[in-house]
Design a protein around this motif. Structure first.
Motif, PDB file in Angstrom:
ATOM      1  N   MET A   1      -5.567   1.481  11.612  1.00 61.62           N
ATOM      2  CA  MET A   1      -6.797   1.066  11.696  1.00 61.62           C
ATOM      3  C   MET A   1      -7.081   0.069  10.632  1.00 61.62           C
ATOM      4  N   SER A   2      -7.327  -1.037  10.847  1.00 58.48           N
ATOM      5  CA  SER A   2      -7.552  -2.286   9.890  1.00 58.48           C
ATOM      6  C   SER A   2      -8.832  -2.026   8.973  1.00 58.48           C
ATOM      7  N   ASP A   3      -9.875  -1.465   9.861  1.00 58.56           N
ATOM      8  CA  ASP A   3     -11.190  -1.420   9.105  1.00 58.56           C
ATOM      9  C   ASP A   3     -11.535   0.084   8.534  1.00 58.56           C
ATOM     10  N   CYS A   4     -10.687   0.877   8.529  1.00 54.25           N
ATOM     11  CA  CYS A   4     -10.784   2.173   7.940  1.00 54.25           C
ATOM     12  C   CYS A   4     -10.532   2.235   6.539  1.00 54.25           C
ATOM     13  N   ILE A   5     -11.456   2.862   5.775  1.00 55.14           N
ATOM     14  CA  ILE A   5     -11.259   2.950   4.225  1.00 55.14           C
ATOM     15  C   ILE A   5     -10.378   3.839   3.734  1.00 55.14           C
ATOM     16  N   PHE A   6     -10.007   4.911   4.568  1.00 54.27           N
ATOM     17  CA  PHE A   6      -9.065   5.943   4.082  1.00 54.27           C
ATOM     18  C   PHE A   6      -7.722   5.332   4.392  1.00 54.27           C
ATOM     19  N   CYS A   7      -7.744   4.591   5.398  1.00 47.24           N
ATOM     20  CA  CYS A   7      -6.273   3.823   5.905  1.00 47.24           C
ATOM     21  C   CYS A   7      -5.810   2.993   4.605  1.00 47.24           C
ATOM     22  N   LYS A   8      -6.870   2.057   4.510  1.00 46.35           N
ATOM     23  CA  LYS A   8      -6.939   1.292   3.086  1.00 46.35           C
ATOM     24  C   LYS A   8      -6.337   2.159   1.843  1.00 46.35           C
ATOM     25  N   ILE A   9      -6.952   3.055   1.358  1.00 45.55           N
ATOM     26  CA  ILE A   9      -6.597   4.148   0.276  1.00 45.55           C
ATOM     27  C   ILE A   9      -4.954   4.278   0.647  1.00 45.55           C
ATOM     28  N   ALA A  10      -4.988   4.881   1.767  1.00 44.13           N
ATOM     29  CA  ALA A  10      -3.411   5.453   1.926  1.00 44.13           C
ATOM     30  C   ALA A  10      -2.282   4.207   1.886  1.00 44.13           C
ATOM     31  N   ASN A  11      -2.853   3.035   2.243  1.00 40.21           N
ATOM     32  CA  ASN A  11      -1.893   1.842   2.323  1.00 40.21           C
ATOM     33  C   ASN A  11      -1.873   1.098   1.038  1.00 40.21           C
ATOM     34  N   LYS A  12      -2.643   1.431   0.337  1.00 41.97           N
ATOM     35  CA  LYS A  12      -2.808   1.040  -1.093  1.00 41.97           C
ATOM     36  C   LYS A  12      -3.423  -0.364  -1.140  1.00 41.97           C
ATOM     37  N   GLU A  13      -4.186  -0.735  -0.221  1.00 48.04           N
ATOM     38  CA  GLU A  13      -4.864  -1.820  -0.053  1.00 48.04           C
ATOM     39  C   GLU A  13      -6.129  -1.877  -0.609  1.00 48.04           C
ATOM     40  N   ILE A  14      -6.665  -0.775  -1.137  1.00 49.61           N
ATOM     41  CA  ILE A  14      -7.869  -0.327  -1.977  1.00 49.61           C
ATOM     42  C   ILE A  14      -7.115   0.343  -3.255  1.00 49.61           C
ATOM     43  N   ASN A  15      -7.398  -0.060  -4.424  1.00 45.71           N
ATOM     44  CA  ASN A  15      -6.884   0.391  -5.653  1.00 45.71           C
ATOM     45  C   ASN A  15      -7.617   1.846  -5.939  1.00 45.71           C
ATOM     46  N   THR A  16      -6.949   3.074  -5.645  1.00 48.98           N
ATOM     47  CA  THR A  16      -7.772   4.303  -5.837  1.00 48.98           C
ATOM     48  C   THR A  16      -6.560   5.095  -6.419  1.00 48.98           C
ATOM     49  N   GLU A  17      -6.987   5.689  -7.358  1.00 52.50           N
ATOM     50  CA  GLU A  17      -6.109   6.698  -8.530  1.00 52.50           C
ATOM     51  C   GLU A  17      -5.486   7.913  -7.317  1.00 52.50           C
ATOM     52  N   LEU A  18      -4.448   8.143  -7.005  1.00 49.99           N
ATOM     53  CA  LEU A  18      -4.036   9.026  -6.216  1.00 49.99           C
ATOM     54  C   LEU A  18      -3.685  10.455  -6.997  1.00 49.99           C
ATOM     55  N   VAL A  19      -4.127  11.434  -6.571  1.00 51.81           N
ATOM     56  CA  VAL A  19      -3.720  12.944  -7.404  1.00 51.81           C
ATOM     57  C   VAL A  19      -2.658  13.420  -6.653  1.00 51.81           C
ATOM     58  N   TYR A  20      -1.952  12.921  -5.619  1.00 54.54           N
ATOM     59  CA  TYR A  20      -0.995  13.497  -4.903  1.00 54.54           C
ATOM     60  C   TYR A  20      -0.487  12.442  -3.784  1.00 54.54           C
ATOM     61  N   GLU A  21       0.902  12.376  -3.823  1.00 51.68           N
ATOM     62  CA  GLU A  21       1.486  11.525  -2.455  1.00 51.68           C
ATOM     63  C   GLU A  21       2.597  12.255  -2.119  1.00 51.68           C
ATOM     64  N   SER A  22       2.942  12.190  -0.968  1.00 53.31           N
ATOM     65  CA  SER A  22       4.129  12.500  -0.407  1.00 53.31           C
ATOM     66  C   SER A  22       4.430  11.606   0.890  1.00 53.31           C
ATOM     67  N   GLU A  23       5.561  12.081   1.828  1.00 57.82           N
ATOM     68  CA  GLU A  23       5.835  10.855   2.782  1.00 57.82           C
ATOM     69  C   GLU A  23       4.605  10.712   3.706  1.00 57.82           C
ATOM     70  N   LYS A  24       3.818  11.882   4.081  1.00 53.44           N
ATOM     71  CA  LYS A  24       2.869  11.835   5.235  1.00 53.44           C
ATOM     72  C   LYS A  24       1.389  11.984   4.811  1.00 53.44           C
ATOM     73  N   VAL A  25       1.357  12.273   3.133  1.00 48.70           N
ATOM     74  CA  VAL A  25      -0.112  12.690   2.984  1.00 48.70           C
ATOM     75  C   VAL A  25      -0.359  12.020   1.551  1.00 48.70           C
ATOM     76  N   VAL A  26      -1.498  11.666   1.252  1.00 48.03           N
ATOM     77  CA  VAL A  26      -2.160  11.309   0.011  1.00 48.03           C
ATOM     78  C   VAL A  26      -3.542  12.232  -0.342  1.00 48.03           C
ATOM     79  N   ALA A  27      -3.852  12.239  -1.516  1.00 45.88           N
ATOM     80  CA  ALA A  27      -4.874  12.898  -2.024  1.00 45.88           C
ATOM     81  C   ALA A  27      -5.538  12.042  -3.010  1.00 45.88           C
TER      82      ALA A  27
END
Ligand code: AMP
Ligand code: ZN
Length: 114
Positions: A1-27
């Motif tokens: 979903m190109s206009d979804c803010i959480f997709c952008k965070i998960a795809n690293k299109e928005i620079n957000t510090e992740l506290v966790y990342e695995s193959e299928k999940v970020v936090a």
């Protein structure tokens, strides 16, 4: 979903510090924290709401709980505990239409939720 803010965070299109990342999940930390610790756990896959979870997504949901256990240990809230909240659609107060679990902790939380 190109206009979804959480997709952008998960795809690293928005620079957000992740506290966790695995193959299928970020936090990552909630931008407007409602408790001393407020982390959002999301699937990398765009799933809009709880009502859009399919049987084939069961590994994703399991991985979200795995993420929560690992984050809880990392943040030292595994012993004292925490609350997990998922809002669903309008009456549930869901503002971001990409499935997420709120992880709230760091104080004794009120049980007054309605
Ligand atoms: P909900 O009301 O359950 O959909 O929760 C959405 C949450 O996402 C809210 O607690 C917001 O503060 C949080 N939020 C929205 N945009 C961002 C962002 N860019 N980074 C971190 N948290 C966000
Ligand atoms: Zn999304």
């Amino acid at each position: 979903m190109s206009d979804c803010i959480f997709c952008k965070i998960a795809n690293k299109e928005i620079n957000t510090e992740l506290v966790y990342e695995s193959e299928k999940v970020v936090a990552f930390k909630d931008i407007n924290p409602k408790a001393p610790i407020h982390v959002l756990v999301i699937p990398k896959k765009h799933i809009e709401t709880v009502m859009d979870i399919k049987d084939e997504d069961k590994e994703i949901i399991s991985d979200m709980y795995k993420a929560i256990r690992e984050i809880a240990k990392e943040l030292n809230i595994d012993e004292k505990g925490f609350r997990i909240i998922t809002n669903c659609k309008e009456d549930g107060g869901q503002e971001v239409m990409h499935l997420h679990m709120h992880m709230l902790a760091g104080k004794k939380l009120s049980t007054n939720i309605i």
